[in-house]
Design an enzyme around this catalytic site. Sequence first.
Site, short mmCIF file in Angstrom:
data_model
loop_
_atom_site.label_atom_id
_atom_site.label_comp_id
_atom_site.label_asym_id
_atom_site.label_seq_id
_atom_site.Cartn_x
_atom_site.Cartn_y
_atom_site.Cartn_z
N GLY A 1 0.82 -1.20 0.00
CA GLY A 1 0.00 0.00 0.00
C GLY A 1 0.86 1.26 0.00
O GLY A 1 1.96 1.28 -0.55
N SER A 2 0.35 2.31 0.63
CA SER A 2 1.03 3.60 0.57
C SER A 2 2.34 3.64 1.35
O SER A 2 3.09 4.62 1.23
CB SER A 2 0.09 4.69 1.09
OG SER A 2 -0.99 4.87 0.19
N THR A 3 2.64 2.61 2.15
CA THR A 3 3.96 2.59 2.79
C THR A 3 5.06 2.52 1.74
O THR A 3 6.19 2.95 1.98
CB THR A 3 4.10 1.39 3.75
OG1 THR A 3 4.04 0.17 3.01
CG2 THR A 3 3.00 1.41 4.81
N PHE A 4 4.72 2.01 0.54
CA PHE A 4 5.69 1.87 -0.54
C PHE A 4 6.03 3.22 -1.18
O PHE A 4 7.00 3.33 -1.93
CB PHE A 4 5.14 0.92 -1.61
CG PHE A 4 6.14 0.50 -2.65
CD1 PHE A 4 7.14 -0.41 -2.35
CD2 PHE A 4 6.08 1.02 -3.94
CE1 PHE A 4 8.06 -0.81 -3.31
CE2 PHE A 4 6.99 0.62 -4.91
CZ PHE A 4 7.99 -0.29 -4.59
#
Length: 642
Positions: A324-327
């Site tokens: 998800g947006s952690t990437f």
Amino acid sequence: MAIDRRDNSRYKTFTRRALILGGGQAAAFTLLGARMYYLQISKTDEYRMLAEENRVAMRLIAPLRGRIVDRFGTVLASNRQNYRAVMISEQTPDVPATLARLSRIVEITPDQRKRIMRDIARAPRFMPVTVSENLTWEQFAQVNINEPDLAGLQPDVGETRFYPYSTELAHVVGYVTPVYQRDLDKDPDEPLLKLPGFRVGKSGVEQTYDKVLRGQAGASHVEVNAYGRVIRELSKDNGKPGDEIVLTLDMEVQKFACERLKDESASAVVMDIHTGEVISFVSTPAFDPNQFNTGYGVAAYKALLDSPYLPLTNKALAGLYPPGSTFKTITSIAALREGIDPKQTVRCTGKYEFGNHLFHCWKKEGHGAMNMHDGMKHSCDIYYYDIARRVGIDKIAKVAREFGLGETYDFEVSGEKKGIVPDRDWKRAVTGESWQQGETLISGIGQGFLLTTPLQLAVMTARLANGGMAVKPRLTRAIGGELVPMPPAPMIDVDPEWLKIVLEGMNGVSNEPGGTAYRARITEPGYELAGKTGSAQVRRITMAERQGGVRKNEALAWKLRDHALFICFAPYDKPQYAMSLVIEHGGSGSGAAAPAARDIMLKVLKRNIVREQASADPRSFRPEDVRVHKMGADGISPAEEA
């Protein structure tokens, strides 16, 4: 006077015969004497030894299994008395009848009865066979009281493995089981494996360090008769216990994290960003490893297998999730490496047109003009669609691998999954199809083919926070009193200024108003963390649903809700610890994962003084030397509460 020559001839013949006979007798006696000398003098020691071997038998004794402890010496796996009942079949006129009488005291299932009868058939009739073990004290007392009515049955006390922190460490420490045929096939020359009741490690640290934990077998020298029955014990050597394994875990943090996540299907990893030492390693829910000693019932084990929360799976290193947006932290590094100006803005209207496809931001009305800092702070998808398109998937994938994704680390717990970091070559090799540009866009926000484990996300965060040092996670501090060496970690080819921009963006997420994790921030000075939220979709949202309004996670079945993710490091001004947390189908990273991660990280930071006061050498540390109060369940010490 004439001489009788005929008589003289007979005399000579007699003398020759006597001489030959005497010589033969002398030779025979010489041979007999030599043989007697050979048997009684030269071979004395050999025959004495053979006779002694017939009289004295050596029997192996299983050594005590080595303990497993945390960094402060808290016992995580040890041995305790095993109350059991054994049967000598030659003293039992009717085995089934004796088992029937015993079943009034101790439950004996049909499967157990079948196993007992098989073991009795295989063993010599004078050898004891384990009938029931891990009895309670009350059951053991009942067996002793009723021994006269249980022909051939004897109460006995042995040793068994015990895990005081059962579910909190099931996936880390693991468990032991009886020896199976496949174990014998792997190590046919190990005599310990053939001892009745011997157990081997089957998962976790118990499996990884099984041979170290086994120790060295002892021996009992007993006098036996011609049938091999023991008459008396002559001498006994209990052998050498297995080596003690010291882990890097802080059990206080581990317990707190398990308690915080106990109602979720979740995982969390906390590690030191400089050494790679894992402070906490959690996967919930779990199972009770002690049950593998006492025996899981069919119904109980089936419940574990059928649970949608997958308690038998070690989610921290085998659970695969889109990051998800952690990437977006990785996409940012790739963009900076390609020379994209972090101050350059991209206007977010909530939609992004690319070819004949329409890509959406999580915020339907859009964020407006976004630069890199604001794009990360608000987790704007449109900004990251744009820079991912400009960078390209191959360069993004290269950065992802440099920061630890798509690889395994030879971690001390088996079962690591490699995950997937896709690029053009990967897709062509796996699917035979060409990479599509639209797939680059969704990869840039951590969706699509991307799959990671919580352990990998913790490593990624550590490498971002420690200045680009390619640290690897480690769980073992010492083995048998000897510290495990820590090889130096290589440096990633990354500009410190790029890392600074990304870390400042993560700080904006947690500590600036409007950041997606601002409501889950730590407000106590000196304990501030910086992080990145993530929500990973597990279902496809159709255009019709977008037009009618995307359903909230709360309105969906649990299996259809987004995974909630959060990565963070702390303290922000002097990073020391990194953390990743994933709650399966938890909804949003900001609403579910970030608050849980905040609580656990606060506990880690407030326990840091304990770890700093501990000796660098775990062999000399004594917990009673620590001059601080134990933390309460909320991470606050009694002194601070006062």
